[in-house]
Design a protein around this motif. Sequence first.
Motif, mmCIF file in Angstrom:
data_model
loop_
_atom_site.group_PDB
_atom_site.id
_atom_site.type_symbol
_atom_site.label_atom_id
_atom_site.label_comp_id
_atom_site.label_asym_id
_atom_site.label_seq_id
_atom_site.Cartn_x
_atom_site.Cartn_y
_atom_site.Cartn_z
ATOM 1 N N VAL A 30 49.105 3.545 -4.741
ATOM 2 C CA VAL A 30 50.273 3.174 -3.935
ATOM 3 C C VAL A 30 51.289 4.306 -3.936
ATOM 4 C CG1 VAL A 30 50.026 0.698 -4.319
ATOM 5 C CG2 VAL A 30 51.407 2.049 -5.900
ATOM 6 N N LEU A 40 50.533 8.300 2.212
ATOM 7 C CA LEU A 40 49.616 8.723 1.144
ATOM 8 C C LEU A 40 48.714 9.834 1.667
ATOM 9 C CD1 LEU A 40 48.431 5.415 -0.573
ATOM 10 C CD2 LEU A 40 49.627 7.317 -1.672
ATOM 11 N N SER A 94 46.813 6.902 4.867
ATOM 12 C CA SER A 94 47.633 5.699 4.979
ATOM 13 C C SER A 94 47.031 4.608 5.860
ATOM 14 C CB SER A 94 49.029 6.062 5.502
ATOM 15 O OG SER A 94 48.952 6.660 6.787
ATOM 16 N N ILE A 109 43.778 0.736 0.963
ATOM 17 C CA ILE A 109 43.967 1.854 0.047
ATOM 18 C C ILE A 109 44.945 1.508 -1.073
ATOM 19 C CG2 ILE A 109 45.832 2.899 1.400
ATOM 20 C CD1 ILE A 109 43.066 4.779 -0.548
ATOM 21 N N ALA A 110 45.875 0.581 -0.801
ATOM 22 C CA ALA A 110 46.860 0.179 -1.818
ATOM 23 C C ALA A 110 46.204 -0.510 -3.007
ATOM 24 C CB ALA A 110 47.924 -0.721 -1.209
ATOM 25 N N SER A 147 51.228 1.936 1.282
ATOM 26 C CA SER A 147 50.193 2.915 1.612
ATOM 27 C C SER A 147 50.670 4.007 2.564
ATOM 28 C CB SER A 147 48.975 2.210 2.229
ATOM 29 O OG SER A 147 49.317 1.604 3.460
#
Length: 335
Positions: free
Chosen positions: A289, A302, A279, A284-285, A299
């Motif tokens: 997601v 995750l 996260s 990362i999104a 994010s």
Amino acid sequence: MDAKITKKRLGHLLSYDWIKIIAICAAVIVVWVLLFTSLATRATKGQTFQIYVYPGVTMQPEKLGGLSDLHKDGVLSVDVLDYNVLQMTSGSAGTQLSAFLPNKEGDVMFINDTLPTKTVVDEETGEEKTEITGKSDLEKFLTSYFGYASWLGEIGNVEVYDYNLAQESYLDNCEKYLSQFYTDEVTSENPNQDKEKIESEFRKRIKGDKRYKKESQIKKGLEEEFVRIENLRKAYTNVLDYLEQGIISVRTTTLELDEDKDKDGKNDTVEVQYAYDLSKIEHIADLMVNTKNEESGKSDDLCMIILNEKAQEEALRFEQITLLDYIVREYGDLG
């Protein structure tokens, strides 16, 4: 003898022998397919890389690209011959996992650790408060399938049911594997490869591999093997650095066991470490997601689980590390 082919004779042939012609064509196709299948190189468990995306997480696999892209970028080694991403749905995930995991399929799972909640009003004060209503997807998955996941924490003594979960550490196993191919410490700067050892082990493991019939093919494969091992070493040291910086972390999950060993009338609980927390990777999104965490961010919560390590040949048990390294480098703000 008049053997001239005429339109009339051809018509008679097709009228009476068309079934034979179709049968012969079908037989030729079947033989060709069988021959092609028997001669083709079949991917082993280690040569097949499968990403599972659990319901509640949505991924854009096209951002990673196809297998040739992953080879080119060093995300997966050239030894990986088959690659796919499976986006699971809530209606099919249970059936798929119960079929795939016992068959030792799957290498990585992306999943969320978001606790389901609801807003309730306190009858006495009239104030709203948040109440947890169940378990996260990560907790539910591990409760049922922890035996297929790799332990990501430190070696210790953690027991769940009759299993000692912390006998081995995934990262420690990776370091032990790499250490046999270097004359210096794996984590040192530019350590020297033991190329004789690498060649010896490479020739052992490619026996029977139809890609390496000629010595020229073996020599080419050996050069790729030097690169594969060095890429893995770099990814391994990078992952250690990401953990130290807090860019990723090992997620601790509390499992409630359906047992009461201490006879106190309550189910026992244990803390386990089977997932990497992704996260804090800055962007990362852009890749995936968490659709179950609308309030605090796409994010948050995750996680990544490493699956079926022991089902794969030793040389290919650590492709997940190069994937994780790539995700952090590509979507993290590393400066």
